[in-house]
Design a protein around this motif. Structure first.
Motif, PDB file in Angstrom:
ATOM      1  N   GLY A 151       7.314  -7.824  -6.350  1.00 45.68           N
ATOM      2  CA  GLY A 151       7.976  -9.116  -6.371  1.00 45.68           C
ATOM      3  C   GLY A 151       7.309 -10.181  -5.525  1.00 45.68           C
ATOM      4  N   GLU A 152       6.049 -10.014  -5.170  1.00 50.49           N
ATOM      5  CA  GLU A 152       5.311 -11.013  -4.404  1.00 50.49           C
ATOM      6  C   GLU A 152       3.846 -10.908  -4.772  1.00 50.49           C
ATOM      7  OE1 GLU A 152       5.700 -10.189  -0.256  1.00 50.49           O
ATOM      8  OE2 GLU A 152       5.160  -8.081  -0.461  1.00 50.49           O
ATOM      9  N   SER A 153       3.069 -11.894  -4.340  1.00 54.41           N
ATOM     10  CA  SER A 153       1.645 -11.880  -4.662  1.00 54.41           C
ATOM     11  C   SER A 153       0.972 -10.684  -4.008  1.00 54.41           C
ATOM     12  CB  SER A 153       0.990 -13.181  -4.200  1.00 54.41           C
ATOM     13  OG  SER A 153       1.144 -13.353  -2.796  1.00 54.41           O
ATOM     14  N   TRP A 154       0.012 -10.117  -4.693  1.00 53.71           N
ATOM     15  CA  TRP A 154      -0.684  -8.931  -4.217  1.00 53.71           C
ATOM     16  C   TRP A 154      -1.659  -9.322  -3.110  1.00 53.71           C
ATOM     17  CZ3 TRP A 154       0.383  -4.004  -4.897  1.00 53.71           C
ATOM     18  CH2 TRP A 154      -0.576  -3.044  -4.558  1.00 53.71           C
ATOM     19  N   VAL A 155      -1.565  -8.618  -1.984  1.00 51.07           N
ATOM     20  CA  VAL A 155      -2.438  -8.892  -0.848  1.00 51.07           C
ATOM     21  C   VAL A 155      -3.638  -7.954  -0.930  1.00 51.07           C
ATOM     22  CG1 VAL A 155      -2.629  -8.983   1.668  1.00 51.07           C
ATOM     23  CG2 VAL A 155      -0.473  -9.596   0.549  1.00 51.07           C
ATOM     24  N   LEU A 210      -0.921   1.026 -10.989  1.00 53.17           N
ATOM     25  CA  LEU A 210      -1.151  -0.179 -10.200  1.00 53.17           C
ATOM     26  C   LEU A 210      -0.416  -1.380 -10.795  1.00 53.17           C
ATOM     27  CD1 LEU A 210      -2.597  -1.554  -7.855  1.00 53.17           C
ATOM     28  CD2 LEU A 210      -4.603  -1.834  -9.323  1.00 53.17           C
ATOM     29  N   ARG A 211      -0.456  -1.517 -12.098  1.00 55.57           N
ATOM     30  CA  ARG A 211       0.251  -2.636 -12.745  1.00 55.57           C
ATOM     31  C   ARG A 211       1.754  -2.523 -12.509  1.00 55.57           C
ATOM     32  NH1 ARG A 211      -3.441  -1.728 -16.976  1.00 55.57           N
ATOM     33  NH2 ARG A 211      -1.866  -0.512 -18.085  1.00 55.57           N
ATOM     34  N   LYS A 212       2.281  -1.317 -12.576  1.00 52.21           N
ATOM     35  CA  LYS A 212       3.712  -1.113 -12.352  1.00 52.21           C
ATOM     36  C   LYS A 212       4.102  -1.521 -10.938  1.00 52.21           C
ATOM     37  CE  LYS A 212       7.291   2.453 -12.276  1.00 52.21           C
ATOM     38  NZ  LYS A 212       7.588   3.906 -12.435  1.00 52.21           N
ATOM     39  N   VAL A 213       3.323  -1.106  -9.947  1.00 52.61           N
ATOM     40  CA  VAL A 213       3.642  -1.436  -8.555  1.00 52.61           C
ATOM     41  C   VAL A 213       3.508  -2.932  -8.318  1.00 52.61           C
ATOM     42  CG1 VAL A 213       2.953  -1.075  -6.153  1.00 52.61           C
ATOM     43  CG2 VAL A 213       2.985   0.848  -7.730  1.00 52.61           C
ATOM     44  N   MET A 214       2.473  -3.559  -8.871  1.00 55.23           N
ATOM     45  CA  MET A 214       2.285  -4.999  -8.675  1.00 55.23           C
ATOM     46  C   MET A 214       3.434  -5.794  -9.279  1.00 55.23           C
ATOM     47  SD  MET A 214      -1.852  -5.279  -9.383  1.00 55.23           S
ATOM     48  CE  MET A 214      -1.967  -7.013  -8.973  1.00 55.23           C
ATOM     49  N   ASN A 215       4.021  -5.296 -10.355  1.00 58.58           N
ATOM     50  CA  ASN A 215       5.175  -5.972 -10.954  1.00 58.58           C
ATOM     51  C   ASN A 215       6.445  -5.745 -10.146  1.00 58.58           C
ATOM     52  OD1 ASN A 215       3.628  -6.965 -13.097  1.00 58.58           O
ATOM     53  ND2 ASN A 215       4.020  -5.156 -14.358  1.00 58.58           N
ATOM     54  N   GLU A 216       6.532  -4.603  -9.471  1.00 62.37           N
ATOM     55  CA  GLU A 216       7.754  -4.260  -8.751  1.00 62.37           C
ATOM     56  C   GLU A 216       7.828  -4.878  -7.362  1.00 62.37           C
ATOM     57  OE1 GLU A 216       7.855  -0.026  -8.700  1.00 62.37           O
ATOM     58  OE2 GLU A 216       8.685   0.145 -10.735  1.00 62.37           O
ATOM     59  N   THR A 259       0.832  -1.210   0.000  1.00 59.14           N
ATOM     60  CA  THR A 259       0.000   0.000   0.000  1.00 59.14           C
ATOM     61  C   THR A 259       0.859   1.249   0.000  1.00 59.14           C
ATOM     62  OG1 THR A 259      -1.751  -1.171   1.199  1.00 59.14           O
ATOM     63  CG2 THR A 259      -1.816   1.228   1.215  1.00 59.14           C
ATOM     64  N   LEU A 260       1.893   1.273   0.830  1.00 65.89           N
ATOM     65  CA  LEU A 260       2.776   2.443   0.881  1.00 65.89           C
ATOM     66  C   LEU A 260       3.512   2.637  -0.439  1.00 65.89           C
ATOM     67  CD1 LEU A 260       4.243   2.088   4.498  1.00 65.89           C
ATOM     68  CD2 LEU A 260       2.595   3.785   3.699  1.00 65.89           C
ATOM     69  N   GLN A 261       3.927   1.548  -1.067  1.00 70.07           N
ATOM     70  CA  GLN A 261       4.598   1.679  -2.364  1.00 70.07           C
ATOM     71  C   GLN A 261       3.640   2.196  -3.432  1.00 70.07           C
ATOM     72  OE1 GLN A 261       7.516  -1.203  -3.704  1.00 70.07           O
ATOM     73  NE2 GLN A 261       7.356  -2.305  -1.768  1.00 70.07           N
ATOM     74  N   LEU A 262       2.383   1.750  -3.367  1.00 72.45           N
ATOM     75  CA  LEU A 262       1.390   2.264  -4.312  1.00 72.45           C
ATOM     76  C   LEU A 262       1.158   3.750  -4.081  1.00 72.45           C
ATOM     77  CD1 LEU A 262      -0.786   1.841  -6.491  1.00 72.45           C
ATOM     78  CD2 LEU A 262      -2.373   1.220  -4.661  1.00 72.45           C
ATOM     79  N   TRP A 263       1.016   4.154  -2.831  1.00 67.43           N
ATOM     80  CA  TRP A 263       0.845   5.573  -2.525  1.00 67.43           C
ATOM     81  C   TRP A 263       2.028   6.389  -3.021  1.00 67.43           C
ATOM     82  CZ3 TRP A 263      -1.177   5.412   3.250  1.00 67.43           C
ATOM     83  CH2 TRP A 263      -2.475   4.883   3.233  1.00 67.43           C
TER      84      TRP A 263
END
Length: 626
Positions: free
Chosen positions: A500-504, A492-498, A439-443
């Motif tokens: 490196g783990e499954s999205w919670v 969102l796609r960029k953060v989910m790729n970065e 969440t913090l990385q997305l923000w």
């Protein structure tokens, strides 16, 4: 010691500690002279008791959180006020207790004797007003005894996790990134434009546009036309009052000249808002909703003719786009924040040398000196904005990785359970750590692209049709936001790729529905993130200075010391600031931010609220004035 379980321990920052029953993760150790069915522990509020007992896997969460009220009522006078009782399951291997025995001096100590100095009186009064459960700690603070070794929290720092460094922050970008970003960086206002901005702010201040238009009624076209005309007349009147010559020319000019003046004024206001999200917090909504209605009104469509002037478009219009290709532009516009005077001087020298080299290359035959300085200042404003909006998120990420381990809850358990303390989600420690981290990385990525999202939001607000709907929070303009949606999904796609783990949690984004009715609500929500995180970071930074002062350090010692207070605040925020609570909370993208706001609304009820006040905390929301 690797692979061996560490017994739970309280750390009071090497300050005085009372005799607390030693806990082990495998079983309880009842004292010989006590009933094995009841094991008293020090009561420091229900949450601290939960923290202390959660290490014992044989005790259920319900027993820990609520205790056994009936047995508490029947407890002996020695433990009735300062302890809470938990009934553990039968231990697997009985052992002899190693708990320090309470001396006669401890038994006879009177808390009333503490109230003898002005500092202790202030501490007592503050604790009494915030959390009476912590009053017994004054007993331990008065003893002036170092804690037993088994109760000291060891310095467990996971390998490869950096410590936070708040002293030195630089925001730099390569020339390729800066060139692409320049077409979304607004151009700084000139002196004449600031005069027109003052006129617009004054006119919007007295306008009642949304009060009269955004209501349920039929045949609103006449009302919209009248309200727009009233605002434009007010602007012309203020132009005459500010500069009689310019005002007279505007009044006597043609219709096209008037419309061009109005378009310039509204563009200045929109550009200023993007550059200063904390300003025009009430007037901006009136302005963009008026411009949205003007697109469907004959004679007023020209009010939206001018898009926001950006650095890239400005350079393109005057033939200076080549400037963005020079790597020296990065050095000429970067931002630094440091208390190290030598580092600050070196950075200023480096920036000045880069600017001088660009002046020699581009002035006067390509760009005027004034235009070049304006570009420098605009790009520097962008760097300052990115630093001020991303830094609190970076600091919280560093705090998360310093005080908590992603896989080992011994440094601090972040697990949450649905229905406990308002949580609507159930995560174990590892899942909650990942949930907060993601969440913090997305923000952070959203703040990194906030200028692009602002411009996209304005485009959607002004051009998309809307329907006035009761969303449960009053009447709102329900409106699609396709441009913002595309940018947000890309982020969102960029953060989910970065990560490196499954999205919670969910990856659903709400736009154009009852949760986020329009792009203005979206951009306003995500502009609040620094307002949420900055006060928390400031309080945690201020604790070090409070520790250096003798009077305030006594207060911190009573509450466990700086490190214990820091971890307590962070643990509470990382758990209940991301627990899905709030009216439209949950694990979706917008629900995460709602949970954080819900946590902020409850700050006055927190047991450490007195620490926030001591550190100068005034609130999470800024001023709504201009």
């Amino acid at each position: 010691m690797e692979g061996q379980k560490r017994p739970f321990s309280f750390s009071f920052n090497n300050g005085p500690v009372s005799s607390i029953k030693k806990l082990k993760t495998s079983h309880w150790e009842p004292n010989e002279d006590e009933d094995e069915e009841e094991t008293p522990i020090l009561k420091i509020g229900h949450r601290a008791a939960f923290d202390a007992l959660v290490e014992d896997k044989d005790v259920s969460r319900k027993e820990i959180n609520h205790g056994t009220k009936a047995k508490n009522d029947q407890a002996s006078p020695r433990t009735a006020t300062a302890t809470t009782t938990v009934t553990p399951r039968t231990p697997t291997t009985p052992t002899t207790s190693t708990r320090p025995q309470k001396s006669q001096q401890d038994e006879e100590f009177d808390l009333d004797k503490l109230v003898e100095t002005e500092d202790v009186r202030r501490i007592w009064a503050s604790l009494a007003n915030t959390n009476s459960d912590m009053l017994p700690l004054l007993h331990f603070a008065a003893k002036q005894e170092p804690p037993p070794e088994e109760f000291q929290l060891p310095d467990v720092q996971p390998e490869g996790i950096p410590l936070p460094d708040a002293d030195y922050v630089i925001v730099e970008e390569d020339s390729h990134t800066l060139q692409a970003r320049s077409f979304y960086i607004p151009l700084r206002l000139e002196a004449n434009e600031r005069k027109l901005l003052a006129i617009l702010e004054g006119a919007l201040e007295v306008s009642e546009y949304t009060d009269k238009v955004d209501v349920l009624r039929y045949q609103k076209q006449a009302i919209i036309r009248d309200e727009i005309m009233d605002l434009l007349k007010t602007i012309l009147g203020l132009c005459v009052a500010q500069d009689f010559g310019r005002g007279r020319r505007a009044i006597e000019g043609t219709v096209n000249e008037k419309h061009e003046l109005f378009a310039d004024i509204f563009e200045i206001g929109r550009r200023y808002k993007v550059l200063n999200p904390d300003k025009m917090r009430t007037a901006y909504g009136k302005m963009v909703f008026l411009l949205s209605d003007a697109t469907n009104m004959d004679g007023f469509r020209s009010l939206n003719d001018k898009p926001i002037v950006t650095v890239g478009e400005f350079l393109q219009s005057i033939g200076g786009l080549e400037l963005l290709n020079f790597p020296a532009l990065v050095d000429a516009t970067f931002c630094i924040k440091t208390s190290n005077r030598e580092a600050l001087d070196d950075a200023a020298k480096r920036r000045q040398e880069a600017r001088e080299s660009l002046r020699e290359r581009f002035t006067p035959h390509i760009l005027s000196a004034e235009d070049l300085e304006r570009v420098f200042d605009s790009l520097t404003d962008n760097s300052v904005h990115l630093m001020s909006y991303r830094q609190p998120i970076d600091r919280m990420l560093e705090y998360l990785r310093q005080y908590f381990h992603p896989h080992d809850p011994r440094m601090g358990d972040l697990s949450i359970s649905r229905g406990i303390d308002g949580s609507t989600l159930s995560h174990n420690h590892r899942a909650q750590f990942s949930f907060v981290n993601q969440t913090l990385q997305l923000w952070r990525e959203i703040q990194n692209n906030i200028f692009k999202l602002w411009i996209a939001a304005e485009k959607d607000i002004i051009n998309e049709p809307y329907q006035l709907t009761n969303t449960g929070q009053g009447l709102n303009r329900l409106q699609n936001a396709p441009t913002v949606g595309r940018h947000l999904h890309s982020i969102l796609r960029k953060v989910m790729n970065e990560v490196g783990e499954s999205w919670v949690g969910l990856s659903v984004t709400h736009l154009g529905d009852r949760d986020v009715p329009n792009a203005l609500v979206f951009i306003d929500k995500y502009s609040q993130i620094p307002r949420i995180l900055n006060p928390i970071v400031n309080v945690l930074d201020k604790l070090k200075k409070l520790e250096e002062d003798e009077a305030t350090n006594a207060f911190l010692t009573v509450m466990g010391g700086r490190q214990a207070i820091t971890q307590r605040i962070l643990r509470d925020f990382f758990r209940h600031g991301f627990d899905g609570s709030g009216d439209d909370g949950g694990s979706c993208i917008d629900g995460r931010l709602t949970s954080a706001w819900n946590w902020c609304s409850l700050i006055e009820k927190k047991p450490y609220y007195s620490v926030f006040l001591l550190a100068g905390f005034q609130g999470f929301d800024g001023s709504f004035r201009r």
